[in-house]
Design a protein around this motif. Structure first.
Motif, PDB file in Angstrom:
ATOM      1  N   VAL A 401      46.603  61.253 -16.099  1.00 40.74           N
ATOM      2  CA  VAL A 401      46.775  61.281 -17.695  1.00 40.74           C
ATOM      3  C   VAL A 401      45.618  61.870 -18.586  1.00 40.74           C
ATOM      4  O   VAL A 401      45.605  62.582 -19.480  1.00 40.74           O
ATOM      5  N   ALA A 402      44.437  61.714 -18.009  1.00 36.21           N
ATOM      6  CA  ALA A 402      43.268  62.103 -18.516  1.00 36.21           C
ATOM      7  C   ALA A 402      43.467  63.902 -18.537  1.00 36.21           C
ATOM      8  O   ALA A 402      43.025  64.571 -19.498  1.00 36.21           O
ATOM      9  N   GLY A 403      43.857  64.246 -17.264  1.00 37.14           N
ATOM     10  CA  GLY A 403      44.055  65.888 -17.406  1.00 37.14           C
ATOM     11  C   GLY A 403      44.893  66.371 -18.333  1.00 37.14           C
ATOM     12  O   GLY A 403      44.953  67.251 -18.925  1.00 37.14           O
ATOM     13  N   ILE A 404      46.242  65.537 -18.367  1.00 41.52           N
ATOM     14  CA  ILE A 404      47.251  65.999 -19.445  1.00 41.52           C
ATOM     15  C   ILE A 404      46.815  65.650 -20.693  1.00 41.52           C
ATOM     16  O   ILE A 404      47.029  66.945 -21.613  1.00 41.52           O
ATOM     17  N   ILE A 405      45.982  64.831 -21.227  1.00 42.30           N
ATOM     18  CA  ILE A 405      45.518  64.712 -22.547  1.00 42.30           C
ATOM     19  C   ILE A 405      44.469  65.837 -22.848  1.00 42.30           C
ATOM     20  O   ILE A 405      44.803  66.477 -23.805  1.00 42.30           O
ATOM     21  N   SER A 431      39.483  58.938 -26.488  1.00 39.87           N
ATOM     22  CA  SER A 431      40.759  58.947 -26.210  1.00 39.87           C
ATOM     23  C   SER A 431      40.877  58.288 -24.825  1.00 39.87           C
ATOM     24  O   SER A 431      41.672  57.756 -24.392  1.00 39.87           O
ATOM     25  N   ASN A 432      40.218  59.306 -23.946  1.00 35.27           N
ATOM     26  CA  ASN A 432      40.497  58.949 -22.567  1.00 35.27           C
ATOM     27  C   ASN A 432      39.859  57.710 -21.750  1.00 35.27           C
ATOM     28  O   ASN A 432      40.328  56.976 -21.038  1.00 35.27           O
ATOM     29  N   ASP A 433      38.668  57.440 -22.516  1.00 32.62           N
ATOM     30  CA  ASP A 433      38.284  56.095 -22.259  1.00 32.62           C
ATOM     31  C   ASP A 433      39.198  54.766 -22.466  1.00 32.62           C
ATOM     32  O   ASP A 433      39.359  54.073 -21.623  1.00 32.62           O
ATOM     33  N   ILE A 434      39.914  54.754 -23.705  1.00 34.29           N
ATOM     34  CA  ILE A 434      40.698  53.948 -24.089  1.00 34.29           C
ATOM     35  C   ILE A 434      41.874  54.056 -23.182  1.00 34.29           C
ATOM     36  O   ILE A 434      42.251  52.819 -22.778  1.00 34.29           O
ATOM     37  N   PHE A 435      42.745  55.152 -23.213  1.00 33.94           N
ATOM     38  CA  PHE A 435      43.791  55.061 -22.157  1.00 33.94           C
ATOM     39  C   PHE A 435      43.238  55.016 -20.854  1.00 33.94           C
ATOM     40  O   PHE A 435      44.215  54.272 -20.062  1.00 33.94           O
ATOM     41  N   GLY A 436      42.274  55.431 -20.266  1.00 33.09           N
ATOM     42  CA  GLY A 436      41.836  55.230 -18.887  1.00 33.09           C
ATOM     43  C   GLY A 436      41.951  53.570 -18.615  1.00 33.09           C
ATOM     44  O   GLY A 436      42.177  53.213 -17.442  1.00 33.09           O
ATOM     45  N   ILE A 437      41.242  52.955 -19.437  1.00 33.84           N
ATOM     46  CA  ILE A 437      40.789  51.500 -19.218  1.00 33.84           C
ATOM     47  C   ILE A 437      42.118  50.745 -19.294  1.00 33.84           C
ATOM     48  O   ILE A 437      42.598  49.815 -18.542  1.00 33.84           O
ATOM     49  N   LEU A 438      43.085  51.012 -20.322  1.00 31.77           N
ATOM     50  CA  LEU A 438      44.503  50.579 -20.331  1.00 31.77           C
ATOM     51  C   LEU A 438      45.295  50.671 -19.292  1.00 31.77           C
ATOM     52  O   LEU A 438      45.530  49.588 -18.615  1.00 31.77           O
ATOM     53  N   ILE A 439      45.471  51.803 -18.611  1.00 34.39           N
ATOM     54  CA  ILE A 439      46.082  52.147 -17.588  1.00 34.39           C
ATOM     55  C   ILE A 439      45.300  51.550 -16.254  1.00 34.39           C
ATOM     56  O   ILE A 439      46.058  51.028 -15.519  1.00 34.39           O
ATOM     57  N   TYR A 440      44.108  51.352 -16.272  1.00 36.32           N
ATOM     58  CA  TYR A 440      43.405  50.864 -15.048  1.00 36.32           C
ATOM     59  C   TYR A 440      43.740  49.491 -14.918  1.00 36.32           C
ATOM     60  O   TYR A 440      44.234  49.058 -13.927  1.00 36.32           O
ATOM     61  N   PHE A 441      43.621  48.453 -16.138  1.00 39.47           N
ATOM     62  CA  PHE A 441      43.775  47.315 -16.001  1.00 39.47           C
ATOM     63  C   PHE A 441      45.366  46.779 -15.730  1.00 39.47           C
ATOM     64  O   PHE A 441      45.785  46.030 -15.032  1.00 39.47           O
ATOM     65  N   TRP A 442      46.267  47.717 -16.417  1.00 36.37           N
ATOM     66  CA  TRP A 442      47.647  47.290 -16.111  1.00 36.37           C
ATOM     67  C   TRP A 442      48.114  47.655 -14.797  1.00 36.37           C
ATOM     68  O   TRP A 442      48.944  46.661 -14.250  1.00 36.37           O
ATOM     69  N   ILE A 443      47.777  48.841 -14.068  1.00 40.64           N
ATOM     70  CA  ILE A 443      47.966  48.819 -12.850  1.00 40.64           C
ATOM     71  C   ILE A 443      47.415  48.030 -11.799  1.00 40.64           C
ATOM     72  O   ILE A 443      48.261  47.293 -10.767  1.00 40.64           O
ATOM     73  N   ALA A 444      46.127  47.495 -12.074  1.00 40.73           N
ATOM     74  CA  ALA A 444      45.471  46.838 -11.386  1.00 40.73           C
ATOM     75  C   ALA A 444      46.142  45.181 -11.413  1.00 40.73           C
ATOM     76  O   ALA A 444      46.559  44.613 -10.573  1.00 40.73           O
ATOM     77  N   LYS A 445      46.776  44.864 -12.551  1.00 40.45           N
ATOM     78  CA  LYS A 445      47.585  43.521 -12.748  1.00 40.45           C
ATOM     79  C   LYS A 445      48.792  43.656 -12.132  1.00 40.45           C
ATOM     80  O   LYS A 445      49.406  42.697 -11.461  1.00 40.45           O
TER      81      LYS A 445
END
Length: 450
Positions: A401-405, A431-445
């Motif tokens: 996602v970070a690469g695409i953004i 922007s990548n910090d926010i998306f990165g943390i959101l994706i990280y916690f969502w996938i982990a959950k």
């Protein structure tokens, strides 16, 4: 020639010479130096001492020195010179440099300064250049050039060239025009020397010549001159008349200024500032992006707060949050930096979708390699397959996602006419910090089943 090196001892010596008004010694010390070296010295002096040196040396030396000085110091020095003294400096400069200095003068004395210039043709050329937008080829060009009429014979051509060359510091090209001053082509010096003196120029000139319009952006001029390895390029007006030329030294300044601006944007500085600017000016340039970073941090904190349950049950997930955020920011900046560089060099080819697909495949490859390393480390540390898998899979997704953004945003900004260099700084990182943390916690959950 030994390169000039400014030293504290030299500055002290010059200050003492000025204090004691040892003019002969001071002139002897400075007159052999290149004007750029003198400018480097003067930039280290206060306004009164700097003005003293400018008034002491001859205008044929100090005129070039003025063009190399810091803008604030030059403005202060010009404020200490009389109208006649300023006019004497301008007479020694090429029209483009003279016009730049006149543009910095207070409006109330510009007309007086122009009227004091003895060479009325020179004054007329300066006034003409002032009409053009400074961010255009017209605002960048100089009027000094060598041009010949297509209807002249070689003998007449040589005589006219000799007369014109007296006012041109360096002859890069010989341009050919018709009776209406419209650019027709260029003349090879070799052809001129090997052709009969009775031959007409229209029979020997080269019609293929690169040129730019007065309204062309300096960045576009730089791309053309770089692509075709040009030392100078002619400038035409809306009717095709030859009105000036741009030389490589002016383009080097454009490239340097553009690089400095892009570097500052990438570092999160929104205005053109220098280290010696006031605290207020530096704050105004930096604060907007720092506020953006603060808002991004608050957003990330809010996202983490919404996953409070998983943090309580799996504290180790929290340990890897800085790593995930850092990887997202780094990948995004890398991707955007490559795109911005490609856009600046006009190397970006193909559609946006092709570029995004390529970046996605690259991100997947890098992400998988890094995820394997992270998986092994986490599994050896905690011996928990599910947690190791959750963190590693999240890393791959975040990197993609970070690469695409990082690829999409600079391309999008370029399409919108916004400097894409802005994308390589805090904008991408936040922007990548926010998306990165959101994706990280969502996938982990999702993987941990919470």
């Amino acid at each position: 020639m030994t390169p000039f090196k400014l030293s504290e001892e030299l500055i002290i010596e010059i200050k003492e010479l000025i204090k004691n008004q040892s003019d002969t010694h001071l002139v002897s010390l400075l007159e052999e130096l290149h004007y750029a070296d003198i400018a480097e010295i003067i930039n280290e002096l206060k306004e009164d001492r700097a003005t003293y040196i400018i008034k002491l040396l001859d205008s044929d030396k100090t005129s070039d020195v003025l063009t190399e000085l810091d803008e604030d110091l030059r403005e202060a020095i010009l404020g200490n010179l009389s109208v006649k003294e300023i006019a004497e400096e301008l007479e020694e400069l090429d029209t483009d440099d003279a016009a730049d200095i006149v543009a910095e003068l207070p409006d109330e004395i510009v007309e007086e300064v122009i009227s004091e210039i003895e060479d009325k043709e020179h004054a007329k050329d300066i006034v003409e250049l002032l009409r053009y937008d400074e961010n255009s080829a017209g605002g960048l060009m100089a009027k000094e050039l060598v041009k010949v009429n297509e209807n002249w014979n070689v003998l007449t051509c040589v005589k006219e060239m000799r007369a014109q060359a007296e006012n041109v510091t360096r002859v890069h090209s010989i341009y050919v025009v018709d009776n209406d001053e419209k650019l027709k082509g260029r003349l090879s010096l070799k052809d001129l020397l090997t052709t009969s003196t009775k031959t007409h120029i229209k029979d020997v000139y080269i019609s293929k010549v690169d040129y730019v319009s007065v309204n062309e952006k300096p960045e576009e001029v730089a791309k053309i001159m770089s692509k075709y390895d040009l030392e100078a390029i002619p400038v035409i007006d809306e009717t095709g008349r030859l009105v000036g030329r741009i030389t490589i030294d002016d383009i080097v300044d454009v490239i340097r200024e553009e690089a400095e601006k892009d570097y500052q944007l990438a570092a999160g500085i929104s205005q053109d500032v220098e280290a010696d600017d006031s605290i207020w000016e530096l704050t105004r340039a930096r604060l907007p992006w720092l506020i953006l970073g603060l808002l991004g941090g608050l957003g990330a904190a809010g996202i983490m707060g919404s996953f409070e349950t998983i943090i309580q049950d799996y504290t180790i997930i929290l340990y890897f949050t800085p790593l995930i955020a850092a990887m997202a920011g780094n990948v995004g900046v890398q991707s955007s930096a490559i795109i911005v560089q490609g856009l600046a060099n006009d190397d970006i080819k193909g559609s946006i979708s092709d570029r995004l697909i390529k970046e996605m495949l690259l991100a997947i490859l890098n992400g998988v390699i890094l995820a394997i390393i992270l998986f092994v480390f986490t599994w050896l540390w905690k011996n928990d397959l599910q947690i190791s898998l959750a963190i590693s899979v999240s890393l791959v997704a975040v990197i993609v996602v970070a690469g695409i953004i990082g690829t999409f945003i600079p391309l999008f900004l370029e399409k919108r006419g916004i400097d894409p260099a802005i994308a390589t700084g805090p904008f991408i990182t936040t922007s990548n910090d926010i998306f990165g943390i959101l994706i990280y916690f969502w996938i982990a959950k999702l993987i941990l089943g919470i």
